[in-house]
Structure formats: structure tokens, C-alpha cells
Design a protein around this motif. Structure first.
Motif, mmCIF file in Angstrom:
data_model
loop_
_atom_site.group_PDB
_atom_site.id
_atom_site.type_symbol
_atom_site.label_atom_id
_atom_site.label_comp_id
_atom_site.label_asym_id
_atom_site.label_seq_id
_atom_site.Cartn_x
_atom_site.Cartn_y
_atom_site.Cartn_z
ATOM 1 N N TYR A 45 0.757 -1.306 0.055
ATOM 2 C CA TYR A 45 0.040 -0.067 -0.014
ATOM 3 C C TYR A 45 0.867 1.228 -0.082
ATOM 4 O O TYR A 45 2.041 0.997 0.179
ATOM 5 C CB TYR A 45 -1.018 -0.093 1.060
ATOM 6 N N PRO A 46 0.308 2.353 -0.234
ATOM 7 C CA PRO A 46 1.111 3.665 -0.515
ATOM 8 C C PRO A 46 1.710 4.046 1.048
ATOM 9 O O PRO A 46 1.129 3.940 2.037
ATOM 10 C CB PRO A 46 0.159 4.707 -0.587
ATOM 11 N N ALA A 47 3.086 4.050 1.163
ATOM 12 C CA ALA A 47 3.697 4.265 2.473
ATOM 13 C C ALA A 47 4.851 5.235 2.506
ATOM 14 O O ALA A 47 5.417 5.180 3.750
ATOM 15 C CB ALA A 47 4.196 2.465 2.946
ATOM 16 N N SER A 48 5.267 5.618 1.560
ATOM 17 C CA SER A 48 6.553 6.291 1.422
ATOM 18 C C SER A 48 6.167 7.946 1.684
ATOM 19 O O SER A 48 5.151 8.359 1.859
ATOM 20 C CB SER A 48 7.064 6.274 0.069
ATOM 21 N N GLY A 49 7.116 8.475 1.888
ATOM 22 C CA GLY A 49 7.053 10.021 1.849
ATOM 23 C C GLY A 49 6.768 10.869 0.714
ATOM 24 O O GLY A 49 6.952 12.148 0.969
ATOM 25 N N GLY A 50 6.534 10.197 -0.422
ATOM 26 C CA GLY A 50 6.269 10.802 -1.604
ATOM 27 C C GLY A 50 6.890 10.224 -2.758
ATOM 28 O O GLY A 50 6.922 10.263 -3.857
ATOM 29 N N CYS A 51 8.223 9.601 -2.598
ATOM 30 C CA CYS A 51 9.109 8.743 -3.552
ATOM 31 C C CYS A 51 8.325 7.512 -3.944
ATOM 32 O O CYS A 51 7.261 7.061 -3.306
ATOM 33 C CB CYS A 51 10.438 8.456 -3.059
ATOM 34 N N ILE A 52 8.696 6.966 -5.026
ATOM 35 C CA ILE A 52 8.279 5.508 -5.519
ATOM 36 C C ILE A 52 9.206 4.426 -5.048
ATOM 37 O O ILE A 52 10.352 4.603 -5.688
ATOM 38 C CB ILE A 52 8.280 5.666 -7.006
ATOM 39 N N ARG A 53 8.965 3.702 -4.139
ATOM 40 C CA ARG A 53 9.758 2.693 -3.710
ATOM 41 C C ARG A 53 9.275 1.372 -4.800
ATOM 42 O O ARG A 53 8.387 1.094 -5.319
ATOM 43 C CB ARG A 53 9.278 2.133 -2.320
ATOM 44 N N LEU A 54 10.581 0.678 -5.217
ATOM 45 C CA LEU A 54 10.662 -0.333 -5.989
ATOM 46 C C LEU A 54 11.369 -1.641 -4.997
ATOM 47 O O LEU A 54 12.176 -1.288 -4.364
ATOM 48 C CB LEU A 54 11.512 -0.030 -7.007
ATOM 49 N N PRO A 55 11.055 -2.759 -5.667
ATOM 50 C CA PRO A 55 11.942 -4.020 -5.360
ATOM 51 C C PRO A 55 13.342 -3.760 -5.500
ATOM 52 O O PRO A 55 13.571 -3.194 -6.591
ATOM 53 C CB PRO A 55 11.234 -5.093 -5.819
ATOM 54 N N TYR A 56 14.023 -4.266 -4.528
ATOM 55 C CA TYR A 56 15.548 -3.940 -4.724
ATOM 56 C C TYR A 56 16.027 -4.408 -6.108
ATOM 57 O O TYR A 56 16.662 -3.544 -6.839
ATOM 58 C CB TYR A 56 16.432 -4.571 -3.473
ATOM 59 N N ALA A 57 15.937 -5.715 -6.492
ATOM 60 C CA ALA A 57 16.012 -6.339 -7.641
ATOM 61 C C ALA A 57 15.685 -5.631 -8.832
ATOM 62 O O ALA A 57 16.524 -5.248 -9.750
ATOM 63 C CB ALA A 57 16.058 -7.796 -7.659
ATOM 64 N N PHE A 58 14.592 -5.142 -8.884
ATOM 65 C CA PHE A 58 13.656 -4.553 -9.980
ATOM 66 C C PHE A 58 14.460 -3.088 -9.949
ATOM 67 O O PHE A 58 14.797 -2.607 -11.319
ATOM 68 C CB PHE A 58 12.533 -4.341 -9.658
ATOM 69 N N SER A 59 14.792 -2.464 -8.877
ATOM 70 C CA SER A 59 15.444 -1.117 -9.258
ATOM 71 C C SER A 59 16.639 -0.931 -9.670
ATOM 72 O O SER A 59 17.009 -0.191 -10.324
ATOM 73 C CB SER A 59 15.344 -0.565 -7.577
ATOM 74 N N GLU A 60 17.501 -2.005 -9.352
ATOM 75 C CA GLU A 60 18.725 -2.325 -10.048
ATOM 76 C C GLU A 60 18.671 -2.728 -11.737
ATOM 77 O O GLU A 60 19.305 -1.869 -12.590
ATOM 78 C CB GLU A 60 19.640 -3.622 -9.459
ATOM 79 N N LYS A 61 17.511 -3.311 -11.985
ATOM 80 C CA LYS A 61 17.636 -3.570 -13.404
ATOM 81 C C LYS A 61 17.217 -2.210 -14.084
ATOM 82 O O LYS A 61 17.385 -2.143 -15.258
ATOM 83 C CB LYS A 61 16.621 -4.862 -13.748
ATOM 84 N N VAL A 62 15.901 -1.861 -13.645
ATOM 85 C CA VAL A 62 15.553 -0.515 -14.131
ATOM 86 C C VAL A 62 16.423 0.578 -14.171
ATOM 87 O O VAL A 62 16.456 1.503 -15.255
ATOM 88 C CB VAL A 62 14.084 0.019 -13.731
ATOM 89 N N TYR A 63 17.208 0.502 -13.433
ATOM 90 C CA TYR A 63 18.274 1.682 -13.317
ATOM 91 C C TYR A 63 19.302 1.391 -14.529
ATOM 92 O O TYR A 63 19.803 2.421 -15.215
ATOM 93 C CB TYR A 63 19.318 1.492 -11.890
#
Length: 323
Positions: free
Chosen positions: A127-145
Motif C-alpha cells: 500500500y502507499p507508505a512512502s514520503g512521496g517517493c516511489i519505492r521499488l523492489p531492490y532487484a527491480f530497481s537495479e534492473k530498471v536503473y
């Protein structure tokens, strides 16, 4: 280039979010929090567009108009909502610590605004829980980077959306005389062409076509470098939309399209714009070559003058001045 008056912004956000939601996003298997899919082989090359759906808590990655990945996300909580809009990535850093929440780690950070909104690896509770940023799964964040870069486009909407695309290539920024083969009597554009490329010599281009102003505006790396009058065929209704130029190999290229009118994208919207508007030959000459793969063009019926600009709601390709 934060557009426009609040009423239009709300309608635009809803249209971009809902206009194409009947497409493939509704037929895909639901992912559990933290899950993602990654299939870059579906489209090995071309410009990349990332679309984040706040209501669905999902992100979708398209390369050259083809979905290559999707992932669960966690966006801003109540009171710290993630802004909707179309943004370019301003800054990237593999190991980053938050400037707002001291000590908070933000691996694979990709900044969308200088006021604290970014995409990065983080906890995904479902669910929405951040301070405004978009949180991604760690492995996915590395791939999309690895597939995005500074200047890549990220669209953040309320509801799930998916881009359509125009199959027929279209040269949108054409001069009046180039329309002679058409049956449409497009009036000659009235006004002065302004072209100041020295204000920003590098970075991605973005173009705004305001039908209300009968004017085209050109930005490079967030700095306005030019504008031109445009002629519109009497009685015509050229479409609105967020267009991204796609790769076409050695031949002409087509456009990926996000709807702005709330309906399903049909026909050839890029071709419809091309057939119904025209520009002075001077502007066509100066802008020749700027519509390269990855260029964003926004077409709207709203005005974009000082009295209608807004710093709220739906943002369009506007990096604020770096703090």
C-alpha cells in the motif's frame, strides 16, 4: 513548463490515467507486494517510458512501445502523496542517502524533482507508505536503473494506463508549403519565430503544441529555447496527447501515445496532427532533426501563458531549478 490551470490539470491526469486502462494491464496476473517481471528480450532497443500507477501500486516499463517489465511499488502515503505528471529523470545515484530524511538509504535512486521525489529501492508493504517517493523492489530497481538514464521519461498517473502507438510515421513539425498535397486549407501561421538554442546546448528536447495559443514551444533540458506560431485547419480537431518518438531502424519512426481525452486511442493521432497543423518554414528548418527517438511532444487544447501556468497538480516535463 508546469502546466496548466488546475481544472485542466485534473482532467488531464484523469484522462492520461483512464484513457487507456482497458488495455493489457487489466489482463495480467496480479503480483504480490515485492514481486516483479522482467523481459527485456521482448524489445531489445529503443526509447524507454516508465509508467507508475498510484491506484494499482504498479509500475510498467515500455521500450520502443513494447512492455518489457512490470513491478509492484509503494508510493506516497496520505499527506505525502506522490505527484502525478510526466517527468524526466534529473539525477541518478546507485548509493544515495535522503536529503530530507537524514540517514535514510535510497539505493538506485533516480530523481524526478529537485524537491525530493525520486524512485529507489525500498520496503513494499502493499500500500502507499512512502514520503512521496516511489519505492521499488531492490532487484527491480537495479534492473530498471540499467535501462533508464538522465532525461528518460516517467509518467505517474492515478489509474493503470498503457501507451498505444501510431503505426504510421508522421512528420509533425512541417511547414505550410509541405501541406500543398493535402486537401485541407491550413492558414499560414501568423507571428514571429523565436529560436535561442544557446540557452541550453545539451539534453533532451520536449515540445508543447498549444492549440489555444496556436503556438509551439520547444524546451531543451527544461529550458525554453524556442517558440513558433502554427496554423490549424479550419473545422479540424487535432488530438491531444503525450507523444514519444519511437525508433524505426533505418526508416521513418512512429509515435507512442498516451491519451488526454479519456477515450481509447484509435486511428493515427500523430498523422492527424501532421495533417491539420503547419508551421513557418523558418521554424521547420531550425527544428529539423530535434524529433529524435525518445523526444516527448505534448499536444493540448489548453493555453500555456503566464496567466494559466500552475505549480500544482499535474506536472509536465519541468525540472524545477536545482536547489
Amino acid at each position: 513548463m508546469k502546466l496548466l490551470k488546475p481544472l485542466f490539470l485534473a482532467a488531464m491526469a484523469a484522462a492520461v490515467a483512464g484513457g487507456l486502462s482497458s488495455c493489457a494491464t487489466s489482463t495480467q496476473t496480479r503480483l504480490a507486494p515485492g514481486q516483479y517481471e522482467w523481459h527485456p528480450e521482448r524489445s531489445p532497443s529503443g526509447p524507454v517510458l516508465m509508467v507508475v500507477s498510484i491506484d494499482d501500486q504498479m509500475a510498467y516499463v515500455y521500450r520502443n512501445g513494447v512492455q518489457i517489465a512490470r513491478s509492484t511499488v509503494s508510493t506516497g502515503r496520505e499527506g505525502k502523496e506522490t505527484p502525478t505528471g510526466v517527468f524526466t529523470i534529473l539525477q541518478r545515484k546507485v548509493d544515495h542517502e535522503s536529503n530530507v530524511y537524514k540517514g535514510a538509504k535510497m539505493p538506485y535512486m533516480q530523481r524526478l524533482t529537485w524537491t525530493g521525489i525520486a524512485m529507489h529501492a525500498g520496503e513494499l508493504p502493499g500500500y502507499p507508505a512512502s514520503g512521496g517517493c516511489i519505492r521499488l523492489p531492490y532487484a527491480f530497481s537495479e534492473k530498471v536503473y540499467g535501462v533508464l538514464r538522465n532525461g528518460s521519461t516517467v509518467a505517474i498517473t492515478k489509474k493503470g494506463t498503457i501507451p498505444s502507438y501510431s503505426k504510421k510515421p508522421a512528420n509533425i513539425l512541417m511547414a505550410s508549403k509541405a501541406r500543398q498535397s493535402s486537401n485541407k486549407a491550413i492558414p499560414d501561421p501568423q507571428g514571429r519565430v523565436i529560436w535561442e538554442p544557446g540557452k541550453s546546448r545539451s539534453g533532451p528536447y520536449s515540445v508543447l503544441l498549444s492549440y489555444a495559443d496556436r503556438t509551439a514551444y520547444v524546451w531543451r533540458n527544461g529550458v525554453k529555447i524556442g517558440q513558433s506560431p502554427m496554423g490549424i485547419a479550419p473545422g479540424s480537431n487535432p488530438p491531444e496527447g503525450v507523444f514519444m518518438k519511437l525508433e524505426g531502424g533505418s526508416g521513418p519512426t512512429s509515435w507512442s501515445v498516451l491519451s488526454l481525452n479519456g477515450g481509447k486511442v484509435t486511428g493515427d493521432p500523430a498523422g492527424s496532427i501532421s495533417n491539420n497543423i503547419s508551421f513557418p518554414a523558418e521554424f521547420t528548418s531550425k527544428t529539423r532533426g530535434i524529433l529524435t527517438p525518445g523526444t516527448i511532444l505534448l499536444a493540448t487544447r489548453e493555453s500555456s501563458n503566464a496567466s494559466t501556468m500552475s505549480k500544482r497538480d499535474f506536472g509536465i516535463i519541468q525540472p524545477e531549478a536545482k536547489q
